[in-house]
Design a protein around this motif. Structure first.
Motif, PDB file in Angstrom:
ATOM      1  N   ASN A 111       0.794  -1.213   0.000  1.00 51.48           N
ATOM      2  CA  ASN A 111       0.000   0.000   0.000  1.00 51.48           C
ATOM      3  C   ASN A 111       0.834   1.273   0.000  1.00 51.48           C
ATOM      4  OD1 ASN A 111      -2.937  -0.825   0.273  1.00 51.48           O
ATOM      5  ND2 ASN A 111      -1.966  -2.080   1.844  1.00 51.48           N
ATOM      6  N   ASP A 112       1.909   1.273  -0.780  1.00 51.66           N
ATOM      7  CA  ASP A 112       2.715   2.485  -0.893  1.00 51.66           C
ATOM      8  C   ASP A 112       2.560   3.014  -2.313  1.00 51.66           C
ATOM      9  OD1 ASP A 112       3.591   1.929   1.678  1.00 51.66           O
ATOM     10  OD2 ASP A 112       5.211   0.658   0.912  1.00 51.66           O
ATOM     11  N   TYR A 113       2.616   4.345  -2.445  1.00 50.91           N
ATOM     12  CA  TYR A 113       2.312   4.929  -3.756  1.00 50.91           C
ATOM     13  C   TYR A 113       3.315   5.968  -4.236  1.00 50.91           C
ATOM     14  CZ  TYR A 113      -1.995   2.645  -2.569  1.00 50.91           C
ATOM     15  OH  TYR A 113      -2.901   1.689  -2.194  1.00 50.91           O
ATOM     16  N   LEU A 114       3.330   6.126  -5.550  1.00 48.67           N
ATOM     17  CA  LEU A 114       4.148   7.131  -6.215  1.00 48.67           C
ATOM     18  C   LEU A 114       3.187   8.050  -6.953  1.00 48.67           C
ATOM     19  CD1 LEU A 114       6.845   8.245  -7.205  1.00 48.67           C
ATOM     20  CD2 LEU A 114       6.858   6.470  -8.981  1.00 48.67           C
ATOM     21  N   ILE A 115       3.262   9.336  -6.626  1.00 47.85           N
ATOM     22  CA  ILE A 115       2.250  10.277  -7.117  1.00 47.85           C
ATOM     23  C   ILE A 115       2.891  11.440  -7.853  1.00 47.85           C
ATOM     24  CG2 ILE A 115       0.443  11.859  -6.359  1.00 47.85           C
ATOM     25  CD1 ILE A 115       0.354   9.962  -3.774  1.00 47.85           C
ATOM     26  N   CYS A 116       2.378  11.757  -9.029  1.00 49.49           N
ATOM     27  CA  CYS A 116       2.895  12.907  -9.762  1.00 49.49           C
ATOM     28  C   CYS A 116       2.194  14.169  -9.273  1.00 49.49           C
ATOM     29  CB  CYS A 116       2.674  12.742 -11.264  1.00 49.49           C
ATOM     30  SG  CYS A 116       3.216  14.217 -12.172  1.00 49.49           S
ATOM     31  N   THR A 117       2.990  15.133  -8.831  1.00 45.62           N
ATOM     32  CA  THR A 117       2.411  16.355  -8.274  1.00 45.62           C
ATOM     33  C   THR A 117       1.864  17.269  -9.371  1.00 45.62           C
ATOM     34  OG1 THR A 117       4.651  17.276  -8.243  1.00 45.62           O
ATOM     35  CG2 THR A 117       3.812  16.399  -6.190  1.00 45.62           C
ATOM     36  N   THR A 118       2.193  16.964 -10.618  1.00 41.05           N
ATOM     37  CA  THR A 118       1.695  17.800 -11.711  1.00 41.05           C
ATOM     38  C   THR A 118       0.393  17.261 -12.297  1.00 41.05           C
ATOM     39  OG1 THR A 118       3.938  18.514 -12.266  1.00 41.05           O
ATOM     40  CG2 THR A 118       2.255  18.803 -13.955  1.00 41.05           C
ATOM     41  N   CYS A 119       0.392  15.999 -12.723  1.00 42.16           N
ATOM     42  CA  CYS A 119      -0.819  15.467 -13.365  1.00 42.16           C
ATOM     43  C   CYS A 119      -1.692  14.664 -12.399  1.00 42.16           C
ATOM     44  CB  CYS A 119      -0.455  14.605 -14.572  1.00 42.16           C
ATOM     45  SG  CYS A 119       0.408  13.063 -14.193  1.00 42.16           S
ATOM     46  N   GLY A 120      -1.186  14.368 -11.219  1.00 39.86           N
ATOM     47  CA  GLY A 120      -2.008  13.662 -10.239  1.00 39.86           C
ATOM     48  C   GLY A 120      -2.007  12.153 -10.374  1.00 39.86           C
ATOM     49  N   ARG A 121      -1.297  11.664 -11.373  1.00 38.25           N
ATOM     50  CA  ARG A 121      -1.226  10.220 -11.595  1.00 38.25           C
ATOM     51  C   ARG A 121      -0.741   9.500 -10.331  1.00 38.25           C
ATOM     52  NH1 ARG A 121       0.762   6.465 -15.709  1.00 38.25           N
ATOM     53  NH2 ARG A 121       2.125   4.978 -14.669  1.00 38.25           N
TER      54      ARG A 121
END
Lengths: 141, 141
Positions: free
Chosen positions: A91-101
């Motif tokens: 349950n760990d995530y990688l998130i793009c701060t620009t597109c929200g992916r």
DNA sequence: GTAATTGCAAATACTTTGCCACGTA
DNA sequence: TACGTGGCAAAGTATTTGCAATTAC
């Protein structure tokens, strides 16, 4: 029906929840998404859009979270995100701060050791963690 | 004046921000708190309550965050939390899901290695992480 | 039949912005 | 003087709840 969906619904039944169409579709949607979703996304999803009201989805998520079947995450957006807690799933995530992916991280989580230490030293009960990495994805950079 | 506050304000000046009383007090408040704070908490704090409007605090936080001096965190509450980014300071937290108490974790953060791997493998830029532990504190248990 | 669940609409909570006055540089 | 900043109030967005109707068991 997907066996995980079935197991989850069985679990719900044992907890006293009624087997409704909305419950089934919500669980299936969360499982298929394979990433945390907002209430708005869930209510507008294919399976739920014509199935039930947003308030219903909200109350279902609330019930499931109170029984530990769903977790509510903060992430970086204003809206809350929800994810199905499947035994044995990371349950760990990688998130793009620009597109929200948002994408799930495959690597083994490195904080279990620290989590155990904290449990011991502080006496906190029902400990769990939330770990997210934020950055600008290649497509946005 | 606290040297960290002074450095931070100097940094702001170089970025083109004006030196106002509100800016000074906001930075001092965030630094003294030593934990993330909500907009409401900040606006109601001793240093800021009679100093300026909530909208002003909001816009200051926004400006500081856009320049990387402040970070906005999700945590588990509905409201956003803000923390001052001080060079060399850790940023992992232990949060009680019952009373909402937030404390900074002293132990060294175990995710830097993984963060480096992710930076390499995924090509994400400006990577940083957010790590929180949630549980029920001894007082609430 | 009974109690949980749902839809709809209204109420909250928190955030964000418009506009003009004000203060810093 | 000029432009960033501030206060106040209104608007925007997301969440949460009341209540009567419905549905699962």
């Amino acid at each position: 029906m997907n066996p995980v969906v079935k197991d989850t619904i069985d679990h719900c039944r044992k907890l006293g929840l009624r087997r409704t169409k909305a419950l089934e579709e919500l669980i299936a949607t969360l499982l298929e998404a394979d990433r945390p979703m907002t209430l708005a996304e869930l209510a507008a999803s294919d399976r739920l859009a014509d199935q039930c009201d947003k308030a219903t989805v909200f109350r279902l998520l609330q019930r499931l979270a109170s029984h530990g079947l769903v977790r509510r995450l903060g992430l970086h957006e204003r809206a809350a995100y929800f994810t199905l807690l499947v035994p044995g799933k990371h349950n760990d995530y990688l998130i793009c701060t620009t597109c929200g992916r948002i994408e799930a991280i495959q690597a083994p989580c490195p904080v279990h050791q620290l989590e155990a230490e904290i449990r011991e030293k502080t006496g906190y009960r029902n400990l769990y963690h939330e770990l997210e990495f934020f950055g600008v994805c290649p497509a946005c950079a």
